[in-house]
Design an enzyme around this catalytic site. Structure first.
Site, PDB file in Angstrom:
ATOM      1  CE1 TYR A 189     -18.850 -44.904 -38.115  1.00 11.85           C
ATOM      2  CE2 TYR A 189     -17.018 -45.422 -36.651  1.00 11.85           C
ATOM      3  CZ  TYR A 189     -18.063 -44.588 -37.022  1.00 11.85           C
ATOM      4  OH  TYR A 189     -18.298 -43.445 -36.308  1.00 11.85           O
ATOM      5  CE  LYS A 210     -17.822 -41.727 -39.258  1.00 10.49           C
ATOM      6  NZ  LYS A 210     -18.633 -40.508 -39.436  1.00 10.49           N
ATOM      7  CB  SER A 214     -13.626 -38.273 -38.590  1.00  7.60           C
ATOM      8  OG  SER A 214     -12.978 -39.500 -38.746  1.00  7.60           O
TER       9      SER A 214
HETATM   10  N1  LIG Z   1     -22.145 -42.137 -31.197  1.00  6.28           N
HETATM   11  C1  LIG Z   1     -20.864 -42.465 -31.280  1.00  6.28           C
HETATM   12  O1  LIG Z   1     -20.352 -43.286 -30.509  1.00  6.28           O
HETATM   13  C2  LIG Z   1     -19.986 -41.795 -32.285  1.00  6.28           C
HETATM   14  C3  LIG Z   1     -20.497 -41.216 -33.428  1.00  6.28           C
HETATM   15  N2  LIG Z   1     -19.646 -40.652 -34.340  1.00  6.28           N
HETATM   16  C4  LIG Z   1     -20.172 -40.073 -35.568  1.00  6.28           C
HETATM   17  O2  LIG Z   1     -21.012 -38.985 -35.232  1.00  6.28           O
HETATM   18  C5  LIG Z   1     -22.057 -38.871 -36.176  1.00  6.28           C
HETATM   19  C6  LIG Z   1     -23.398 -38.839 -35.467  1.00  6.28           C
HETATM   20  O3  LIG Z   1     -23.527 -39.999 -34.697  1.00  6.28           O
HETATM   21  P1  LIG Z   1     -24.735 -40.217 -33.670  1.00  6.28           P
HETATM   22  O4  LIG Z   1     -25.191 -38.915 -33.185  1.00  6.28           O
HETATM   23  O5  LIG Z   1     -24.286 -41.253 -32.749  1.00  6.28           O
HETATM   24  O6  LIG Z   1     -25.817 -40.858 -34.668  1.00  6.28           O
HETATM   25  P2  LIG Z   1     -27.393 -41.122 -34.517  1.00  6.28           P
HETATM   26  O7  LIG Z   1     -27.625 -42.485 -35.083  1.00  6.28           O
HETATM   27  O8  LIG Z   1     -27.886 -40.832 -33.172  1.00  6.28           O
HETATM   28  O9  LIG Z   1     -27.983 -40.050 -35.558  1.00  6.28           O
HETATM   29  C7  LIG Z   1     -27.685 -40.177 -36.915  1.00  6.28           C
HETATM   30  C8  LIG Z   1     -28.292 -39.024 -37.676  1.00  6.28           C
HETATM   31  O10 LIG Z   1     -27.942 -39.133 -39.054  1.00  6.28           O
HETATM   32  C9  LIG Z   1     -29.138 -39.121 -39.847  1.00  6.28           C
HETATM   33  N3  LIG Z   1     -28.935 -39.954 -41.046  1.00  6.28           N
HETATM   34  C10 LIG Z   1     -28.603 -41.263 -41.092  1.00  6.28           C
HETATM   35  N4  LIG Z   1     -28.548 -41.686 -42.353  1.00  6.28           N
HETATM   36  C11 LIG Z   1     -28.823 -40.615 -43.142  1.00  6.28           C
HETATM   37  C12 LIG Z   1     -28.940 -40.422 -44.538  1.00  6.28           C
HETATM   38  N5  LIG Z   1     -28.750 -41.431 -45.405  1.00  6.28           N
HETATM   39  N6  LIG Z   1     -29.252 -39.185 -44.994  1.00  6.28           N
HETATM   40  C13 LIG Z   1     -29.449 -38.161 -44.150  1.00  6.28           C
HETATM   41  N7  LIG Z   1     -29.373 -38.281 -42.806  1.00  6.28           N
HETATM   42  C14 LIG Z   1     -29.076 -39.502 -42.314  1.00  6.28           C
HETATM   43  C15 LIG Z   1     -30.213 -39.673 -38.910  1.00  6.28           C
HETATM   44  O11 LIG Z   1     -31.529 -39.322 -39.258  1.00  6.28           O
HETATM   45  P3  LIG Z   1     -32.443 -40.254 -40.243  1.00  6.28           P
HETATM   46  O12 LIG Z   1     -32.232 -41.664 -39.829  1.00  6.28           O
HETATM   47  O13 LIG Z   1     -33.837 -39.751 -40.063  1.00  6.28           O
HETATM   48  O14 LIG Z   1     -31.941 -39.981 -41.613  1.00  6.28           O
HETATM   49  C16 LIG Z   1     -29.802 -39.005 -37.614  1.00  6.28           C
HETATM   50  O15 LIG Z   1     -30.236 -37.668 -37.596  1.00  6.28           O
HETATM   51  C17 LIG Z   1     -21.882 -40.030 -37.141  1.00  6.28           C
HETATM   52  O16 LIG Z   1     -21.198 -39.597 -38.278  1.00  6.28           O
HETATM   53  C18 LIG Z   1     -21.046 -41.014 -36.363  1.00  6.28           C
HETATM   54  O17 LIG Z   1     -20.297 -41.850 -37.207  1.00  6.28           O
HETATM   55  C19 LIG Z   1     -18.299 -40.627 -34.148  1.00  6.28           C
HETATM   56  C20 LIG Z   1     -17.758 -41.182 -33.034  1.00  6.28           C
HETATM   57  C21 LIG Z   1     -18.555 -41.799 -32.020  1.00  6.28           C
HETATM   58  C1  LIG Z   2      -0.995 -42.806 -28.692  1.00  2.39           C
HETATM   59  C2  LIG Z   2      -2.101 -42.578 -27.783  1.00  2.39           C
HETATM   60  C3  LIG Z   2      -3.318 -43.383 -28.063  1.00  2.39           C
HETATM   61  C4  LIG Z   2      -4.499 -42.907 -27.279  1.00  2.39           C
HETATM   62  C5  LIG Z   2      -5.626 -43.856 -27.047  1.00  2.39           C
HETATM   63  C6  LIG Z   2      -6.261 -44.450 -28.253  1.00  2.39           C
HETATM   64  C7  LIG Z   2      -7.655 -44.913 -27.986  1.00  2.39           C
HETATM   65  C8  LIG Z   2      -8.344 -45.323 -29.257  1.00  2.39           C
HETATM   66  C9  LIG Z   2      -9.746 -45.761 -29.041  1.00  2.39           C
HETATM   67  C10 LIG Z   2     -10.549 -45.774 -30.300  1.00  2.39           C
HETATM   68  C11 LIG Z   2     -11.996 -45.708 -30.023  1.00  2.39           C
HETATM   69  C12 LIG Z   2     -12.831 -45.741 -31.252  1.00  2.39           C
HETATM   70  C13 LIG Z   2     -14.264 -45.396 -30.921  1.00  2.39           C
HETATM   71  C14 LIG Z   2     -15.124 -45.324 -32.130  1.00  2.39           C
HETATM   72  C15 LIG Z   2     -16.456 -44.740 -31.778  1.00  2.39           C
HETATM   73  C16 LIG Z   2     -17.399 -44.782 -32.905  1.00  2.39           C
HETATM   74  O1  LIG Z   2     -17.230 -44.106 -33.873  1.00  2.39           O
HETATM   75  C17 LIG Z   2     -18.505 -45.755 -32.763  1.00  2.39           C
HETATM   76  N1  LIG Z   2     -19.209 -45.620 -31.526  1.00  2.39           N
HETATM   77  C18 LIG Z   2     -19.448 -45.699 -33.885  1.00  2.39           C
HETATM   78  O2  LIG Z   2     -20.103 -44.519 -33.851  1.00  2.39           O
END
Ligand SMILES: NC(=O)C1=CN([C@@H]2O[C@H](COP(=O)(O)OP(=O)(O)OC[C@H]3O[C@@H](n4cnc5c(N)ncnc54)[C@H](OP(=O)(O)O)[C@@H]3O)[C@@H](O)[C@H]2O)C=CC1
Ligand SMILES: CCCCCCCCCCCCCCCC(=O)[C@@H](N)CO
Length: 361
Positions: free
Chosen positions: A187, A191, A173
């Site tokens: 988004y 999630k 998530s």
């Molecule tokens: N980076 C962040 O700030 C944060 C990320 N997340 C979550 O973590 C997860 C990974 O994020 P992150 O590492 O940043 O992402 P990246 O964009 O770096 O990597 C995404 C991956 O997902 C694959 N992918 C995307 N679309 C599809 C599809 N339709 N089918 C199969 N594979 C797919 C991509 O490969 P390809 O394109 O070749 O398919 C790639 O391997 C996500 O779910 C994201 O929402 C959560 C919080 C914060």
């Molecule tokens: C009661 C206490 C509260 C504590 C602090 C709360 C802070 C909340 C911050 C939320 C940050 C969301 C980041 C999303 C990242 C993400 O998923 C994207 N980069 C897309 O991948």
């Protein structure tokens, strides 16, 4: 009199202990460990960012790892990079999670799964007003429906496994799946959806010794995050900034430890820990100590949550005030260029009185 005081004090001291014992008896599901050594860990989105870090970490810990993504080229690159850094080979499989038949074929070709990590995800931050419906559908499609496809495809094999050890299904998530954030309407919806899926699924599969984890990372430095930052609304960055940025390796480590300890909620940093307590709701909790912390800190964390909302709405208000001010500035300048000098002078004084620097790009 002194005796009465003493027994009163003893009772006060005893209450938390009795409460802890009570929680230890009632928390469900029961605590457990899920080993990953020599087991098959299947990671989607494993060719980049958090997924790639997870694959490397799981391989290092002795798991047999398969990674799934769409681009075969990126999968090959990931495989090579894992081999170079660990000397271990991971299996790769290409499929789009939106295509159920392709996902089914990929899962079948990979063999029985012990730990399914649904990590694939797409994210494009915009105000809903500025977001194309195609992007909305993509986020819900890949992040939520894609995860349904994976679970539907993998569950039969996981249920009919021959070894009777506990297995895991984990969902990636985001902290934006615990609290709605400006710029993340689609988004966050995708999630938050994972939480409903995870809570209901855990009740359905517990009898098969299948255990669900929901991982909540903050912003994480990955290729996807770099791309997202190119066009992210400023307010999204400011509000998400309340929780800082983590490295993919650190998120992977927390995530894998959470999965191995069978935790339902897996926060990744301190803010995430607070957020998990503040949003505990009716989620399952295996740890009686965490349950205790949740109960005793609920009120205080609600206050903390209200304070966060207060600062976020403050930022939003300031942002709109600044926008209004900028619009006024530019309309005066274009309407009557002769007034420009005088206006700039007034604006300079005004700016000294109120600091807008936070919003200056
Ligand atoms: N980076 C962040 O700030 C944060 C990320 N997340 C979550 O973590 C997860 C990974 O994020 P992150 O590492 O940043 O992402 P990246 O964009 O770096 O990597 C995404 C991956 O997902 C694959 N992918 C995307 N679309 C599809 C599809 N339709 N089918 C199969 N594979 C797919 C991509 O490969 P390809 O394109 O070749 O398919 C790639 O391997 C996500 O779910 C994201 O929402 C959560 C919080 C914060
Ligand atoms: C009661 C206490 C509260 C504590 C602090 C709360 C802070 C909340 C911050 C939320 C940050 C969301 C980041 C999303 C990242 C993400 O998923 C994207 N980069 C897309 O991948």
């Amino acid at each position: 009199m002194a005796d009465a005081d003493l027994s009163f004090l003893a009772l006060i001291a005893l209450l938390p202990i009795l409460f802890l014992i009570f929680l230890k008896l009632i928390v469900r599901p029961r605590p457990l460990q899920i080993p990953i050594k020599s087991r098959h860990v299947f990671i989607t989105g494993g060719s980049s960012g958090i997924g790639l870090a997870l694959a490397r970490q799981a391989a290092t810990e002795g798991a047999r790892v398969t990674i799934l993504a769409r681009s075969l080229e990126k999968l090959e690159e990931a495989k090579t990079s894992i081999r170079l850094s660990t000397g271990i080979d991971v299996a790769i499989v290409s499929a789009d999670v939106c295509d159920f038949e392709a996902v089914k074929a990929a899962v079948e070709s990979a063999g029985p799964i012990d730990v399914l990590i649904c990590n694939q995800g797409v994210f494009v931050a915009y105000e809903l007003e500025n977001q194309e419906m195609k992007e909305v559908r993509d986020m819900i499609g890949v992040n939520l429906i894609g995860t349904f496809n994976l679970v539907k495809a993998a569950l039969p094999g996981m249920k009919s496994r021959s070894d009777r050890k506990p297995v895991s299904i984990a969902f990636m998530s985001s902290q934006a799946g615990q609290v709605g954030i400006y710029g993340y309407t689609a988004y966050s919806a995708s999630k938050f959806g994972l939480r409903g899926l995870a809570e209901a699924l855990q009740q359905e599969v517990i009898a098969d010794d299948i255990h669900v984890s929901l991982i909540f990372p903050p912003d994480t430095d990955t290729p996807g995050f770099v791309e997202e930052n190119k066009k992210k609304p400023r307010l999204t960055s400011i509000i998400a900034g309340s929780s800082g940025v983590m490295q993919a390796d650190d998120v992977a480590k927390k995530a894998l430890n959470g999965i191995k300890s069978g935790s339902f909620f897996v926060p990744c940093n301190f803010e995430g820990f607070l957020l998990a307590i503040a949003t505990a709701g009716l989620s399952p909790q295996r740890s009686y100590l965490m349950a205790f912390v949740e109960v005793v800190s609920a009120g205080v964390l609600r206050i903390a949550g209200l304070c966060f909302q207060w600062t976020w709405y403050g930022s939003i208000e300031k942002w709109h005030a600044q926008k209004k001010y900028n619009d006024l500035c530019s309309s005066i300048c274009t309407a009557t260029p002769s007034l420009r000098r005088g206006w700039m002078y007034i604006a300079a004084i005004h700016k000294n009185l109120i600091s807008w620097t936070e919003f200056e790009d």
